[in-house]
Design a protein around this motif. Structure first.
Motif, PDB file in Angstrom:
ATOM      1  N   UNK A 156       0.729  -1.299   0.047  1.00 15.57           N
ATOM      2  CA  UNK A 156      -0.025   0.000  -0.076  1.00 15.57           C
ATOM      3  C   UNK A 156       0.871   1.128  -0.137  1.00 15.57           C
ATOM      4  N   UNK A 157       2.162   1.083   0.602  1.00 16.47           N
ATOM      5  CA  UNK A 157       3.028   2.274   0.368  1.00 16.47           C
ATOM      6  C   UNK A 157       3.378   2.806  -0.827  1.00 16.47           C
ATOM      7  N   UNK A 158       3.213   1.770  -1.906  1.00 17.25           N
ATOM      8  CA  UNK A 158       3.849   2.107  -3.323  1.00 17.25           C
ATOM      9  C   UNK A 158       3.141   2.771  -3.737  1.00 17.25           C
ATOM     10  N   UNK A 159       1.846   2.924  -3.984  1.00 16.55           N
ATOM     11  CA  UNK A 159       0.888   3.607  -4.520  1.00 16.55           C
ATOM     12  C   UNK A 159       1.071   5.248  -4.380  1.00 16.55           C
ATOM     13  N   UNK A 160       1.013   5.751  -2.875  1.00 14.95           N
ATOM     14  CA  UNK A 160       1.222   6.878  -2.434  1.00 14.95           C
ATOM     15  C   UNK A 160       2.413   7.444  -2.736  1.00 14.95           C
ATOM     16  N   UNK A 161       3.531   6.692  -2.748  1.00 19.28           N
ATOM     17  CA  UNK A 161       4.850   7.076  -2.907  1.00 19.28           C
ATOM     18  C   UNK A 161       5.142   7.556  -4.525  1.00 19.28           C
ATOM     19  N   UNK A 162       4.728   6.711  -5.485  1.00 16.94           N
ATOM     20  CA  UNK A 162       4.484   7.106  -6.721  1.00 16.94           C
ATOM     21  C   UNK A 162       3.605   8.260  -7.002  1.00 16.94           C
ATOM     22  N   UNK A 163       2.698   8.331  -6.507  1.00 16.40           N
ATOM     23  CA  UNK A 163       1.914   9.605  -6.523  1.00 16.40           C
ATOM     24  C   UNK A 163       2.274  10.609  -6.332  1.00 16.40           C
ATOM     25  N   UNK A 164       2.959  10.742  -5.054  1.00 18.96           N
ATOM     26  CA  UNK A 164       3.686  12.079  -4.697  1.00 18.96           C
ATOM     27  C   UNK A 164       4.801  12.319  -5.492  1.00 18.96           C
ATOM     28  N   UNK A 165       5.660  11.547  -5.964  1.00 16.41           N
ATOM     29  CA  UNK A 165       6.456  11.742  -6.695  1.00 16.41           C
ATOM     30  C   UNK A 165       6.065  12.302  -8.321  1.00 16.41           C
ATOM     31  N   UNK A 166       4.779  11.970  -8.683  1.00 17.43           N
ATOM     32  CA  UNK A 166       4.509  12.430 -10.045  1.00 17.43           C
ATOM     33  C   UNK A 166       3.811  13.845  -9.748  1.00 17.43           C
ATOM     34  N   UNK A 167       3.221  14.047  -8.231  1.00 16.55           N
ATOM     35  CA  UNK A 167       2.602  15.427  -7.988  1.00 16.55           C
ATOM     36  C   UNK A 167       3.849  16.594  -8.334  1.00 16.55           C
ATOM     37  N   UNK A 168       4.919  16.241  -7.336  1.00 10.57           N
ATOM     38  CA  UNK A 168       6.051  17.131  -7.235  1.00 10.57           C
ATOM     39  C   UNK A 168       6.943  17.410  -8.708  1.00 10.57           C
ATOM     40  N   UNK A 169       7.024  16.229  -9.340  1.00  9.96           N
ATOM     41  CA  UNK A 169       7.446  16.342 -10.717  1.00  9.96           C
ATOM     42  C   UNK A 169       6.742  17.270 -11.668  1.00  9.96           C
ATOM     43  N   UNK A 170       5.538  17.179 -11.577  1.00 12.93           N
ATOM     44  CA  UNK A 170       4.588  17.944 -12.230  1.00 12.93           C
ATOM     45  C   UNK A 170       4.810  19.510 -11.760  1.00 12.93           C
ATOM     46  N   UNK A 171       4.983  19.698 -10.431  1.00 15.33           N
ATOM     47  CA  UNK A 171       5.013  20.969  -9.901  1.00 15.33           C
ATOM     48  C   UNK A 171       6.126  21.634 -10.368  1.00 15.33           C
ATOM     49  N   UNK A 172       7.391  20.705 -10.286  1.00 10.90           N
ATOM     50  CA  UNK A 172       8.721  21.301 -10.833  1.00 10.90           C
ATOM     51  C   UNK A 172       8.584  21.493 -12.251  1.00 10.90           C
ATOM     52  N   UNK A 173       7.917  20.932 -12.901  1.00 13.51           N
ATOM     53  CA  UNK A 173       7.943  21.224 -14.430  1.00 13.51           C
ATOM     54  C   UNK A 173       7.031  22.186 -14.788  1.00 13.51           C
ATOM     55  N   UNK A 174       6.073  22.541 -13.958  1.00 10.28           N
ATOM     56  CA  UNK A 174       5.175  23.644 -14.085  1.00 10.28           C
ATOM     57  C   UNK A 174       5.805  25.120 -13.768  1.00 10.28           C
ATOM     58  N   UNK A 175       6.633  25.071 -12.652  1.00 15.90           N
ATOM     59  CA  UNK A 175       7.222  26.074 -12.281  1.00 15.90           C
ATOM     60  C   UNK A 175       8.346  26.580 -13.407  1.00 15.90           C
ATOM     61  N   UNK A 176       9.284  25.332 -13.855  1.00 16.28           N
ATOM     62  CA  UNK A 176      10.116  25.554 -14.843  1.00 16.28           C
ATOM     63  C   UNK A 176       9.614  26.383 -15.880  1.00 16.28           C
ATOM     64  N   UNK A 177       8.614  26.094 -16.364  1.00 14.28           N
ATOM     65  CA  UNK A 177       7.801  26.610 -17.712  1.00 14.28           C
ATOM     66  C   UNK A 177       7.231  27.992 -17.226  1.00 14.28           C
ATOM     67  N   UNK A 178       6.486  28.033 -16.214  1.00  9.34           N
ATOM     68  CA  UNK A 178       6.014  29.244 -16.061  1.00  9.34           C
ATOM     69  C   UNK A 178       6.384  29.950 -14.348  1.00  9.34           C
ATOM     70  N   UNK A 179       7.202  30.469 -14.390  1.00  8.55           N
ATOM     71  CA  UNK A 179       7.746  30.739 -12.894  1.00  8.55           C
ATOM     72  C   UNK A 179       6.593  31.773 -12.128  1.00  8.55           C
ATOM     73  N   UNK A 180       5.963  32.606 -12.705  1.00  5.47           N
ATOM     74  CA  UNK A 180       5.004  33.393 -12.047  1.00  5.47           C
ATOM     75  C   UNK A 180       3.767  32.923 -11.696  1.00  5.47           C
ATOM     76  N   UNK A 181       3.583  31.368 -12.101  1.00  3.36           N
ATOM     77  CA  UNK A 181       2.624  30.856 -11.715  1.00  3.36           C
ATOM     78  C   UNK A 181       2.896  29.932 -10.226  1.00  3.36           C
ATOM     79  N   UNK A 182       4.189  30.009  -9.625  1.00  3.99           N
ATOM     80  CA  UNK A 182       4.284  29.286  -8.485  1.00  3.99           C
ATOM     81  C   UNK A 182       3.511  29.193  -7.563  1.00  3.99           C
TER      82      UNK A 182
END
Length: 69
Positions: free
Chosen positions: A13-39
């Motif tokens: 059960x720990x695998x699912x949230x671990x992958x999910x959290x990784x994907x969430x913050x990967x998308x966050x970092x990618x979004x901030x890299x593309x548009x820093x004003x939307x941080x």
């Protein structure tokens, strides 16, 4: 023996949230890299996603210790 089966389930059960959290913050970092004003807006959405994913793991931890098999 029964408790060890619960702990295997907890580990799985720990695998699912671990992958999910990784994907969430990967998308966050990618979004901030593309548009820093939307941080600010992206950060609040990322934290909400993190909290929801972590809540699922906390519920699974509680169920692993409470429910008998």
């Amino acid at each position: 023996m029964e408790g060890s089966i619960n702990m295997v389930g907890l580990g799985l059960a720990a695998v699912g949230p671990g992958i999910g959290i990784g994907l969430i913050f990967a998308a966050f970092i990618s979004g901030v890299a593309r548009q820093p004003e939307a941080q600010g807006r992206l950060q609040s959405i990322a934290i909400l996603g993190f909290v929801l994913a972590e809540a699922l793991f906390i519920i699974s931890v509680a169920l692993a210790f409470v429910l008998p098999i």
